[in-house]
Motif scaffolding. Structure first.
Motif, PDB file in Angstrom:
ATOM      1  N   VAL A  40       0.094   8.893  11.884  1.00  0.00           N
ATOM      2  CA  VAL A  40       0.667   8.016  10.837  1.00  0.00           C
ATOM      3  C   VAL A  40       0.937   8.701  10.048  1.00  0.00           C
ATOM      4  O   VAL A  40       0.223   9.207   8.947  1.00  0.00           O
ATOM      5  CB  VAL A  40      -0.623   6.818  10.373  1.00  0.00           C
ATOM      6  N   GLY A  41       2.586   7.590   9.307  1.00  0.00           N
ATOM      7  CA  GLY A  41       3.290   8.532   7.945  1.00  0.00           C
ATOM      8  C   GLY A  41       3.128   7.874   7.184  1.00  0.00           C
ATOM      9  O   GLY A  41       3.408   8.089   5.931  1.00  0.00           O
ATOM     10  N   ARG A  42       3.188   6.527   7.886  1.00  0.00           N
ATOM     11  CA  ARG A  42       3.402   5.505   7.107  1.00  0.00           C
ATOM     12  C   ARG A  42       2.436   3.836   6.832  1.00  0.00           C
ATOM     13  O   ARG A  42       2.083   3.961   7.820  1.00  0.00           O
ATOM     14  CB  ARG A  42       5.384   4.310   7.560  1.00  0.00           C
ATOM     15  N   LEU A  43       2.476   3.285   5.877  1.00  0.00           N
ATOM     16  CA  LEU A  43       1.271   2.371   5.331  1.00  0.00           C
ATOM     17  C   LEU A  43       2.183   0.804   5.315  1.00  0.00           C
ATOM     18  O   LEU A  43       2.511   1.094   4.470  1.00  0.00           O
ATOM     19  CB  LEU A  43       0.316   2.820   4.965  1.00  0.00           C
ATOM     20  N   VAL A  44       1.994   0.459   5.939  1.00  0.00           N
ATOM     21  CA  VAL A  44       1.757  -1.299   5.639  1.00  0.00           C
ATOM     22  C   VAL A  44       0.468  -2.262   4.878  1.00  0.00           C
ATOM     23  O   VAL A  44      -0.494  -2.023   5.635  1.00  0.00           O
ATOM     24  CB  VAL A  44       2.126  -2.625   6.792  1.00  0.00           C
ATOM     25  N   LEU A  45       0.692  -2.291   3.758  1.00  0.00           N
ATOM     26  CA  LEU A  45      -1.872  -2.574   3.551  1.00  0.00           C
ATOM     27  C   LEU A  45      -0.958  -4.328   2.800  1.00  0.00           C
ATOM     28  O   LEU A  45      -0.380  -5.094   2.510  1.00  0.00           O
ATOM     29  CB  LEU A  45      -1.539  -1.697   2.212  1.00  0.00           C
ATOM     30  N   ALA A  46      -2.842  -4.448   2.605  1.00  0.00           N
ATOM     31  CA  ALA A  46      -2.639  -6.314   3.445  1.00  0.00           C
ATOM     32  C   ALA A  46      -3.403  -5.711   2.462  1.00  0.00           C
ATOM     33  O   ALA A  46      -4.878  -5.229   3.145  1.00  0.00           O
ATOM     34  CB  ALA A  46      -2.833  -7.114   4.044  1.00  0.00           C
ATOM     35  N   GLY A  47      -4.619  -7.192   2.200  1.00  0.00           N
ATOM     36  CA  GLY A  47      -6.506  -7.119   1.345  1.00  0.00           C
ATOM     37  C   GLY A  47      -6.182  -7.616   0.364  1.00  0.00           C
ATOM     38  O   GLY A  47      -5.723  -8.458  -0.185  1.00  0.00           O
ATOM     39  N   ALA A  48      -7.441  -6.876  -0.285  1.00  0.00           N
ATOM     40  CA  ALA A  48      -8.021  -7.710  -1.158  1.00  0.00           C
ATOM     41  C   ALA A  48      -8.866  -5.932  -1.748  1.00  0.00           C
ATOM     42  O   ALA A  48      -9.399  -4.975  -1.859  1.00  0.00           O
ATOM     43  CB  ALA A  48      -9.154  -8.801  -1.258  1.00  0.00           C
ATOM     44  N   GLN A  49      -9.381  -6.052  -3.434  1.00  0.00           N
ATOM     45  CA  GLN A  49      -8.477  -6.700  -4.002  1.00  0.00           C
ATOM     46  C   GLN A  49      -7.729  -5.718  -4.228  1.00  0.00           C
ATOM     47  O   GLN A  49      -7.518  -5.240  -5.386  1.00  0.00           O
ATOM     48  CB  GLN A  49      -9.498  -7.215  -5.763  1.00  0.00           C
ATOM     49  N   THR A  50      -6.399  -7.164  -5.046  1.00  0.00           N
ATOM     50  CA  THR A  50      -4.966  -6.500  -5.821  1.00  0.00           C
ATOM     51  C   THR A  50      -5.230  -5.901  -7.400  1.00  0.00           C
ATOM     52  O   THR A  50      -4.370  -4.379  -6.836  1.00  0.00           O
ATOM     53  CB  THR A  50      -4.028  -7.669  -6.553  1.00  0.00           C
ATOM     54  N   ASP A  51      -5.967  -6.171  -7.927  1.00  0.00           N
ATOM     55  CA  ASP A  51      -6.148  -5.239  -8.958  1.00  0.00           C
ATOM     56  C   ASP A  51      -7.218  -4.019  -8.753  1.00  0.00           C
ATOM     57  O   ASP A  51      -7.469  -3.675 -10.334  1.00  0.00           O
ATOM     58  CB  ASP A  51      -6.245  -5.768 -10.489  1.00  0.00           C
ATOM     59  N   GLY A  52      -7.681  -4.171  -8.338  1.00  0.00           N
ATOM     60  CA  GLY A  52      -8.308  -2.539  -7.517  1.00  0.00           C
ATOM     61  C   GLY A  52      -8.311  -2.053  -6.259  1.00  0.00           C
ATOM     62  O   GLY A  52      -7.730  -0.744  -6.698  1.00  0.00           O
ATOM     63  N   CYS A  53      -8.591  -2.367  -5.767  1.00  0.00           N
ATOM     64  CA  CYS A  53      -8.856  -1.694  -4.255  1.00  0.00           C
ATOM     65  C   CYS A  53      -7.710  -1.374  -3.753  1.00  0.00           C
ATOM     66  O   CYS A  53      -6.962  -0.509  -3.233  1.00  0.00           O
ATOM     67  CB  CYS A  53      -9.828  -1.774  -3.389  1.00  0.00           C
ATOM     68  N   ILE A  54      -6.654  -2.493  -3.715  1.00  0.00           N
ATOM     69  CA  ILE A  54      -5.195  -2.520  -3.232  1.00  0.00           C
ATOM     70  C   ILE A  54      -4.796  -1.422  -4.024  1.00  0.00           C
ATOM     71  O   ILE A  54      -3.766  -0.563  -3.938  1.00  0.00           O
ATOM     72  CB  ILE A  54      -4.662  -3.755  -3.368  1.00  0.00           C
ATOM     73  N   ARG A  55      -4.530  -1.556  -5.145  1.00  0.00           N
ATOM     74  CA  ARG A  55      -3.627  -1.434  -6.361  1.00  0.00           C
ATOM     75  C   ARG A  55      -4.646   0.662  -5.903  1.00  0.00           C
ATOM     76  O   ARG A  55      -3.121   1.725  -6.238  1.00  0.00           O
ATOM     77  CB  ARG A  55      -3.538  -0.934  -7.908  1.00  0.00           C
ATOM     78  N   SER A  56      -5.160   0.548  -6.020  1.00  0.00           N
ATOM     79  CA  SER A  56      -5.498   2.148  -6.157  1.00  0.00           C
ATOM     80  C   SER A  56      -5.888   2.768  -4.716  1.00  0.00           C
ATOM     81  O   SER A  56      -4.385   3.901  -4.909  1.00  0.00           O
ATOM     82  CB  SER A  56      -7.576   2.528  -6.085  1.00  0.00           C
ATOM     83  N   THR A  57      -5.722   2.219  -3.750  1.00  0.00           N
ATOM     84  CA  THR A  57      -5.309   2.664  -2.693  1.00  0.00           C
ATOM     85  C   THR A  57      -3.699   3.367  -2.182  1.00  0.00           C
ATOM     86  O   THR A  57      -3.309   3.852  -2.015  1.00  0.00           O
ATOM     87  CB  THR A  57      -5.794   2.103  -1.348  1.00  0.00           C
ATOM     88  N   LEU A  58      -2.739   1.617  -2.565  1.00  0.00           N
ATOM     89  CA  LEU A  58      -1.695   2.618  -2.925  1.00  0.00           C
ATOM     90  C   LEU A  58      -1.019   3.363  -3.440  1.00  0.00           C
ATOM     91  O   LEU A  58      -0.263   4.522  -2.661  1.00  0.00           O
ATOM     92  CB  LEU A  58      -0.488   1.298  -2.814  1.00  0.00           C
ATOM     93  N   HIS A  59      -1.411   3.996  -4.935  1.00  0.00           N
ATOM     94  CA  HIS A  59      -1.311   5.266  -5.661  1.00  0.00           C
ATOM     95  C   HIS A  59      -1.681   6.044  -4.456  1.00  0.00           C
ATOM     96  O   HIS A  59      -1.539   7.169  -4.343  1.00  0.00           O
ATOM     97  CB  HIS A  59      -1.910   5.045  -6.691  1.00  0.00           C
ATOM     98  N   GLY A  60      -3.263   5.716  -3.936  1.00  0.00           N
ATOM     99  CA  GLY A  60      -3.412   7.350  -3.228  1.00  0.00           C
ATOM    100  C   GLY A  60      -3.287   7.598  -1.845  1.00  0.00           C
ATOM    101  O   GLY A  60      -2.451   8.426  -1.209  1.00  0.00           O
ATOM    102  N   ALA A  61      -1.934   6.645  -1.637  1.00  0.00           N
ATOM    103  CA  ALA A  61      -1.090   7.146   0.099  1.00  0.00           C
ATOM    104  C   ALA A  61      -0.126   7.574  -0.579  1.00  0.00           C
ATOM    105  O   ALA A  61       0.732   8.450   0.341  1.00  0.00           O
ATOM    106  CB  ALA A  61      -1.176   5.700   0.135  1.00  0.00           C
ATOM    107  N   LEU A  62       0.339   6.860  -1.715  1.00  0.00           N
ATOM    108  CA  LEU A  62       2.000   7.539  -2.367  1.00  0.00           C
ATOM    109  C   LEU A  62       1.378   8.932  -2.746  1.00  0.00           C
ATOM    110  O   LEU A  62       2.585   9.975  -2.696  1.00  0.00           O
ATOM    111  CB  LEU A  62       2.673   6.913  -3.235  1.00  0.00           C
ATOM    112  N   ALA A  63       0.959   9.312  -3.024  1.00  0.00           N
ATOM    113  CA  ALA A  63      -0.118  11.114  -3.801  1.00  0.00           C
ATOM    114  C   ALA A  63       0.166  11.641  -2.368  1.00  0.00           C
ATOM    115  O   ALA A  63       0.365  13.080  -3.084  1.00  0.00           O
ATOM    116  CB  ALA A  63      -0.855  10.219  -4.800  1.00  0.00           C
ATOM    117  N   ARG A  64      -0.435  11.132  -1.532  1.00  0.00           N
ATOM    118  CA  ARG A  64      -0.903  12.306  -0.376  1.00  0.00           C
ATOM    119  C   ARG A  64       0.063  12.408   0.552  1.00  0.00           C
ATOM    120  O   ARG A  64       0.154  13.012   1.712  1.00  0.00           O
ATOM    121  CB  ARG A  64      -2.545  11.187  -0.008  1.00  0.00           C
ATOM    122  N   GLY A  65       0.952  11.334   0.307  1.00  0.00           N
ATOM    123  CA  GLY A  65       2.522  11.512   1.338  1.00  0.00           C
ATOM    124  C   GLY A  65       2.969  10.973   1.862  1.00  0.00           C
ATOM    125  O   GLY A  65       3.998  10.972   2.846  1.00  0.00           O
ATOM    126  N   TYR A  66       1.941   9.554   1.795  1.00  0.00           N
ATOM    127  CA  TYR A  66       2.684   7.849   2.805  1.00  0.00           C
ATOM    128  C   TYR A  66       4.083   7.772   2.002  1.00  0.00           C
ATOM    129  O   TYR A  66       3.644   7.449   0.918  1.00  0.00           O
ATOM    130  CB  TYR A  66       1.434   7.632   2.724  1.00  0.00           C
TER     131      TYR A  66
END
Length: 193
Positions: free
Chosen positions: A103-129
């Motif tokens: 997997v090199g592309r992620l589609v994210l859904a879930g909770a919490q928007t202002d916590g784990c969702i935002r952190s994971t989105l940024h973490g994914a992009l920073a890691r090359g996803y």
């Protein structure tokens, strides 16, 4: 466009859709229904579904509050990643799981928007996803008593700013549940807005 070599697949990452995380969340039932639609579509289109569950002092591992909501069910072959930090990559097996799945592309859904969702989105992009947020499939609780905006504004703002994120060789953006097509994403044909 992912920068990760030999990682052609797209996965659905279901983050923290747990009883005590979404119990009082904004538009809880609508969001959970959209996550269920995404899970079903990913399975039908052959995309991996990876589940993430958070635990901490207030959310005990294995407790009823820690369990995934009853409307959703993880099949035995779908990976479960347990985490204790906001970013689902930090201190977890997520990177190894995604590498093993190609997997090199992620589609994210879930909770919490202002916590784990935002952190994971940024973490994914920073890691090359490549990291796509499903705009109507994430939620948060009302933290306005502590100075945060109301949940509707948190969701709207996150959708707005993630729609304009980018990084060299990586794609980000938002799509609605209705627009998610894992087959097109895997072929690099879909664009997030």
């Amino acid at each position: 466009m992912t920068t990760l070599e030999n990682r052609p697949r797209t996965a659905l990452l279901v983050v923290d859709v747990q009883n005590d995380v979404v119990g009082g969340a904004y538009r809880r039932d609508d969001v959970v229904a959209n996550v269920a639609t995404l899970v079903r579509r990913a399975r039908e289109q052959g995309a991996p579904v990876v589940w993430v569950q958070h635990s901490d002092e207030q959310l005990a591992h294995g407790s009823s509050g820690w369990q995934v909501v009853p409307e959703l069910s993880r099949s035995a072959e779908e990976p479960l990643v347990e985490k204790t930090y906001g970013d689902a990559f930090e201190g977890t097996t997520l990177e190894r799981v995604l590498a093993d799945l190609g997997v090199g592309r992620l589609v994210l859904a879930g909770a919490q928007t202002d916590g784990c969702i935002r952190s994971t989105l940024h973490g994914a992009l920073a890691r090359g996803y490549d990291a796509t947020l499903v705009s109507d499939a994430h939620t948060t609780e009302d933290l306005s008593a502590w100075g945060a905006p109301s949940p509707d504004l948190v969701v709207a703002h996150t959708n707005l700013y993630w729609g304009f994120q980018s990084a060299p060789g990586r794609a980000a953006g938002t799509v609605t549940t209705a627009e998610v097509d894992f087959t097109a994403l895997a072929a690099g044909q879909a664009t997030a807005s």
